[in-house]
Design an enzyme around this catalytic site. Sequence first.
Site: not given
Length: 350
Positions: A129, A303, A306
């Site tokens: 990440h 927001a 996805e």
Amino acid sequence: METPTMRQRFEEYILNLQEEIITSFETLDPNAPKFKRDSWLRAHQGGKGVSGVFFAPPPTDASPGPQTVLEKAGVNISVVHGMLPPAAIKEMRADHSSIPYDEKTSLPFFAAGISLVVHPRNPHAPTVHANYRYFEISEKAAEGEGTGKVVAWWFGGGSDLTPSYLYDEDARHFHTTLQNACNQHGSELYPVFKKWCDEYFYIVHRQETRGIGGLFFDDLSAEKHARLSDDVKRPRSPEEIFDFIKAVGNSFVPSYLPILERRMSMPSTDQHRRWQLLRRGRYVEFNLVYDRGTKFGLKTPSARIESILMSLPETARWEYMTDMGSDLESEEGRLIAILKQPINWAGLEK
């Protein structure tokens, strides 16, 4: 010709970084489907984004599933602006006292960032990440003007590694690459941001970290920083901090791709896959329960869900009272021991 603003320069940088990272993965596995590029506009507010998402649809018949290096990945850009409500301003003033606050007035904000998560298919290849972002708050512009005076700005970000099976050489390589990028801009940055990463990615209810860490930092600006010494060399001006962001951002590909290349074709068993899915379950727990970005995004009106949930793996597993990882002599048990007591990988001798 006008000098580009930091907003414009940061947006250009992350768009180029996104393309570099996606191209690196597509080159590594040329027979896999390409990343899906998806441009979007922010409804009702201001802003835009470009998502780059990888997935391999499962077969519709009994044939074997896809054999791609990646199982799911996303490399996403967002560039948004709007009005920051007083409650949010009050919270941000703890680290940025230059922001005016009167309990009633909203202020214009700008936020841009690149966020990526990569879940490889092979259980021996770690999840990774990374996130790098820039934030501005300004005064309300006078009628007819474009942007008001900037009253606060800061950078944040980081990168961290989450293996299911721990290989010391991978951990050393990842951390040493990040350390080298940090050391160009001050010797205090890596140890402080490494410790912050271990603290941030901690799953309280499991009493273990999500992975083996990396870097995590926020609120880097010219103002005094709660975690950094005032009398030690560090980047302070917008230009210096932007140079630091580029150094750590540019270190992503060399920090991770060699690890993925080493592990992506290793033989694995059903037991390896079972453990990988159990560790992904922990990843899901952290992201939905503790991650500030996910929680903030899910509470934000209009927001883009996805994009917010892009970080979640395609598949995960939970077992009631699982015995995997309980044997400290096993590969799985060794990982759990490290997650409960993080170590200094960059300082670890080979």
